[in-house]
Design a protein around this motif. Sequence first.
Motif, PDB file in Angstrom:
ATOM      1  N   TYR A  60      10.602  45.753  61.314  1.00 41.98           N
ATOM      2  CA  TYR A  60      11.488  45.317  61.571  1.00 41.98           C
ATOM      3  C   TYR A  60      11.694  44.116  60.771  1.00 41.98           C
ATOM      4  N   ASN A  61      10.417  43.331  60.769  1.00 38.81           N
ATOM      5  CA  ASN A  61      10.325  42.770  59.603  1.00 38.81           C
ATOM      6  C   ASN A  61      11.589  43.411  57.745  1.00 38.81           C
ATOM      7  N   TYR A  62      11.006  44.401  58.167  1.00 43.14           N
ATOM      8  CA  TYR A  62      10.443  44.997  56.513  1.00 43.14           C
ATOM      9  C   TYR A  62      11.879  45.571  55.973  1.00 43.14           C
ATOM     10  N   ALA A  63      12.679  46.139  56.975  1.00 48.41           N
ATOM     11  CA  ALA A  63      13.940  46.699  57.206  1.00 48.41           C
ATOM     12  C   ALA A  63      14.779  45.911  57.770  1.00 48.41           C
ATOM     13  N   ASN A  64      14.751  45.965  59.127  1.00 44.22           N
ATOM     14  CA  ASN A  64      15.535  45.196  59.795  1.00 44.22           C
ATOM     15  C   ASN A  64      16.089  43.741  59.437  1.00 44.22           C
ATOM     16  N   ARG A  65      15.264  42.979  59.758  1.00 51.68           N
ATOM     17  CA  ARG A  65      15.450  41.437  59.185  1.00 51.68           C
ATOM     18  C   ARG A  65      16.412  41.666  58.026  1.00 51.68           C
ATOM     19  N   PRO A  66      15.935  42.067  56.703  1.00 54.06           N
ATOM     20  CA  PRO A  66      16.605  42.057  55.213  1.00 54.06           C
ATOM     21  C   PRO A  66      17.866  43.438  55.266  1.00 54.06           C
ATOM     22  N   ARG A  67      18.129  44.031  56.275  1.00 54.85           N
ATOM     23  CA  ARG A  67      19.041  44.894  56.012  1.00 54.85           C
ATOM     24  C   ARG A  67      18.452  45.730  55.065  1.00 54.85           C
ATOM     25  N   ARG A  68      17.401  45.882  54.785  1.00 50.46           N
ATOM     26  CA  ARG A  68      17.002  47.194  54.096  1.00 50.46           C
ATOM     27  C   ARG A  68      17.635  48.197  54.266  1.00 50.46           C
ATOM     28  N   SER A  69      18.524  49.145  52.761  1.00 57.26           N
ATOM     29  CA  SER A  69      19.342  50.423  53.567  1.00 57.26           C
ATOM     30  C   SER A  69      18.032  50.937  52.396  1.00 57.26           C
ATOM     31  N   ILE A  70      18.501  52.119  53.404  1.00 55.77           N
ATOM     32  CA  ILE A  70      17.655  54.104  53.401  1.00 55.77           C
ATOM     33  C   ILE A  70      17.358  53.770  52.218  1.00 55.77           C
ATOM     34  N   LEU A  71      18.615  54.187  50.939  1.00 56.35           N
ATOM     35  CA  LEU A  71      18.142  53.895  49.342  1.00 56.35           C
ATOM     36  C   LEU A  71      17.809  53.308  48.639  1.00 56.35           C
ATOM     37  N   GLU A  72      17.531  51.689  49.912  1.00 58.43           N
ATOM     38  CA  GLU A  72      16.389  50.848  48.831  1.00 58.43           C
ATOM     39  C   GLU A  72      14.810  51.524  49.460  1.00 58.43           C
TER      40      GLU A  72
ATOM     41  N   HIS B 278      28.856  63.370  53.649  1.00 58.90           N
ATOM     42  CA  HIS B 278      27.920  63.508  55.418  1.00 58.90           C
ATOM     43  C   HIS B 278      26.819  62.917  55.651  1.00 58.90           C
ATOM     44  N   ILE B 279      26.028  61.987  54.865  1.00 62.72           N
ATOM     45  CA  ILE B 279      24.603  61.801  54.712  1.00 62.72           C
ATOM     46  C   ILE B 279      24.457  60.464  54.598  1.00 62.72           C
ATOM     47  N   ASP B 280      24.308  59.627  55.519  1.00 64.09           N
ATOM     48  CA  ASP B 280      24.147  58.030  55.706  1.00 64.09           C
ATOM     49  C   ASP B 280      22.996  57.409  54.745  1.00 64.09           C
ATOM     50  N   ILE B 281      23.277  56.473  53.379  1.00 63.75           N
ATOM     51  CA  ILE B 281      22.531  56.340  52.876  1.00 63.75           C
ATOM     52  C   ILE B 281      21.869  55.058  52.807  1.00 63.75           C
ATOM     53  N   MET B 282      22.795  53.792  53.277  1.00 66.65           N
ATOM     54  CA  MET B 282      23.235  52.793  53.280  1.00 66.65           C
ATOM     55  C   MET B 282      23.197  52.366  54.664  1.00 66.65           C
ATOM     56  N   SER B 283      22.533  52.437  55.749  1.00 62.91           N
ATOM     57  CA  SER B 283      22.120  52.115  56.634  1.00 62.91           C
ATOM     58  C   SER B 283      20.814  51.757  57.397  1.00 62.91           C
ATOM     59  N   ILE B 284      20.453  51.226  57.827  1.00 65.19           N
ATOM     60  CA  ILE B 284      18.697  50.178  57.555  1.00 65.19           C
ATOM     61  C   ILE B 284      18.626  51.966  58.719  1.00 65.19           C
ATOM     62  N   PRO B 285      16.961  51.931  57.600  1.00 67.03           N
ATOM     63  CA  PRO B 285      16.222  53.103  57.825  1.00 67.03           C
ATOM     64  C   PRO B 285      15.775  53.080  59.197  1.00 67.03           C
ATOM     65  N   ARG B 286      16.232  53.824  60.104  1.00 67.35           N
ATOM     66  CA  ARG B 286      15.208  53.878  61.274  1.00 67.35           C
ATOM     67  C   ARG B 286      13.696  54.557  61.878  1.00 67.35           C
ATOM     68  N   ARG B 287      12.794  54.320  62.753  1.00 62.84           N
ATOM     69  CA  ARG B 287      11.626  55.185  62.929  1.00 62.84           C
ATOM     70  C   ARG B 287      11.482  56.601  63.223  1.00 62.84           C
ATOM     71  N   ALA B 288      12.823  56.964  63.307  1.00 64.65           N
ATOM     72  CA  ALA B 288      12.882  58.381  63.072  1.00 64.65           C
ATOM     73  C   ALA B 288      12.721  58.930  61.736  1.00 64.65           C
TER      74      ALA B 288
END
Lengths: 337, 600
Positions: free
Chosen positions: B349-361, B303-313
């Motif tokens: 954006y530079n930390y998470a979105n651009r490199p597609r960093r996951s929540i897990l990472e 159920h829990i998404d740990i592979m998506s890119i973390p959002r601001r929330a």
Amino acid sequence: MGNILLLLHPTVVTDEGFVTSIQQDIKQTYKDDEVTQHIIDRVAKGALTLPEKHYNRVVYVNPNEGEHNREIPASTISTIRSCLVDGGVFEGDLPKNQNLDAIMAGFLVNDEGNWITPQSEAVVSIPLKSKKKEGTASKGLPQFKKLSSAQTTVGLTDTSAPNTDDENDDLNLKRKLQETKLTYFSDSEEDLDGADQIIEEDDLISEVKGVDLIVPKKCELPNGKRRRRACKDCTCGLKELEEADEKKQRSLQDSLLGKMAASANEEAMKIEDRLKKSIKFAEEDLAEIDFTVEGKKGGCGSCALGDAFRCDGCPYLGLPPFKPGEAVSIDNFGEDI
Amino acid sequence: MPAQIGLTILYGSETGNAQDYAELLNRRLKYYGISSTLTSLNNYPLKNLITKTKYLIIVCSTTGQGELPRNAKKFMRFILKKKLPDDLFNHIKLTTFGLGDSSYPKFNYAIKKIHARLLQLGCGYLCERAEADEQSPEGSDGYYTSWESALINGLKKDNPKLPFIYDDTQLLPAECTVKVATDREDILTREFSKGISCTRASMENSDVRVGKIYSNKRITSTDHFQDVRHLIIQSDSLSFSPGDTVGLYPSNDERDVDLLFESQPHWIPYADKPLSIEGNIPEFEGGVLDSKYMTLRSLFTHHIDIMSIPRRAFFMQIYHFVDSSTEDGQREKDRLKEFSNIDESEELYNYANRPRRSILEVISEFQNNLRIPMERILEVFPVIKPRLFSIASRPDKNMVELVIAVVEYKTILRRVRRGLCTKWIKSLNVNDKIIFSLHKSNLVFESEATQDPPIIMISPGTGVAPMKALIEDSIDHNKTKGLYLFYGCRLKDKDFLFSEFFTRLSEEDKLHFFPCFSREPDCKTKYVQHKLFSERELIGELILNQSAIVYVCGSNGSMPREVRLTIIDIIVRQGGLNESQANAYLSSMENNNRYIQETW
């Protein structure tokens, strides 16, 4: 002693026994009251005139199941409303989906679903005179603002109704209005897909006006940093720039890692063994390379802390955090495409 | 305690972006001391609009061709009812925030429609509304910041007695709590992961059904960079039409869940204890696991998404859980808080979105001082969303086929980026049981002018999936007044999907087939739009004289736009119309469902 009107659906009168039993029931319940009996169709068609403010209670008998079989024309509801005294009750087999019509006619709907006339006329804030007699809409009809050609419905609030200072009346009005509004929210999901007429979604676009739109705060980056990023289908060249940056970064790291790989010696092997026990990676999932001793030159002090703290263009970007002088593990886990 | 002023925030979100803004606003209002109710548009009990809502805030994105996101459609269907009176919502003050991209012709149409209709229904004015434009130099964040301050001012004016002082130092009380029965026996779920996932389907949950993997084959050549899967699911009493989609409900790789637990070692002793969820439970599309199997491990796996890119929330929550008693901890807490700051969106954006960093990472990187309390898990992590895929086969009771491109790519991060769903699909073996759902698209391939009009299908890559379904269905029912398929891929012998099938149909004169190859040196027409243009006389004849339907499907981006421009150009040339007339012609085609576009 009061007056009771027994209102029968035409299907009832075909069953004589049933009618008799109803009459007996009514007489049992309201011993001292005068009971009159009519067929609702005759009232609806105007074949007989009911005395105004005469009955204390109107009992509707309709044994048919289903709301559409119980439907009472709005004009008939108004007629019945006028024949009731203040504080009178309209009860029995009432249609459950016509509370709105009842309220429009000046009834209140109580918790049992019975329709009640207010105690005093002053409380009636949505007066609606019988359409049947007047033939045309009376002044008491709710007014509605013309907002859209697609909008055909009538408003609920009657702006022409006299304002009263009485707070109770206000509360009453509010509650009643809320109740009326709630009748639009059917509980059944089916209703959503059902026969309800829907306005054309796309017609709404022409209604939209560009006024009252937020204008965003201008973007001011004091340090002149790159603000925008490449769109998915970038054509301006930013995407290529970004890709070139990444490529440069990777080749820098590759050469760095290549050099360091030579020194990935016994110690690294030991760590790998240790990690294997706890994380249980397959052997090929791990590459253990110590490149921190020689690799760390600059001295901003943040390289070891991980990407969150690294500068733009730091050679370690993309690599995990490490402690200066310690082995860094680059897990290749899952690279088995 | 935050003040209750009857404020409701509803969102319509397809990718999670609008939801993130809604959550951001919800949290920030709470830090301002204002309580609000937050849910998707579809999930809100509509009666509460009458009884509980005084201020209504809607955040909604626009998808496809000016359409509403899936979780907003039910709401829209309700408010579009003609019988609703024009003062139904006259007790509500409204403002809206739309998310869109001005490079699309129907920019922010969804929020425009919602706003216009709610005004018709009597909503009053709370503050200016916003139509955020991702293309603008300020990005959506720039719009959000300005809109939020307008909103706060509007609320202040209406509630002069409330202080409106922003304080984000305190952790807000939990709205949803995960309770772990620490003293109970372990429930072992790790070995039965695939079966446990299927317990989401139940008597109460009729949205999803159980199916069996009949086949899961790679249909691009093994030396091609991209793995495309032809997935066939076997089930029973299926009912679908061409254009419909299948929802898949992926699970995480257990090894990724292990990695997460390693970084939050205080969870490990309780990872397999029975677990329950209380309070304001998030929406689990496709149902929840059978409570018998609910543990921290199974919750995280399914159920829990740990592979998506973390959002601001996400960052707005986790900085509260960093132990800042050391210098390192303080620095890490500050940094995570910075990422949650709307003014630092470039940093995020530079930390998470651009490199597609996951929540897990992210959690791994901050594991030294970050300790997320178990009971807060559902407040911190997002929930896995189902993925929708176009059906690639004729209507059938027992079989449904999908064509899925596996998402794998590299960024600056060393680890290969993989789509959660496609990684999961790769792990599926024949006879594995999965849950899935069918979604109606209600596409009709009819025109008022002629019965069974010709259909021009334009679909590069995996966009060909619904075309295959349509072609099979049309041939089965002899509706072959003319099927024209424009298909594009890179190379003839690498990623030419269903080449034998389409070629055979073409030889049997059942299909007019126009393939083109972008990387074949001897292929002059590289892309589908070029092929269309080279066939302009035919296309013009079909559209202008035979009332043909045009069906475009494929990846979002330049393709749909260029195809559209090409079609307009052809209408100009072949129909002798000027450009604005041709544009109007195409718009009328769209309104009459003669120009259908499905992009993602």
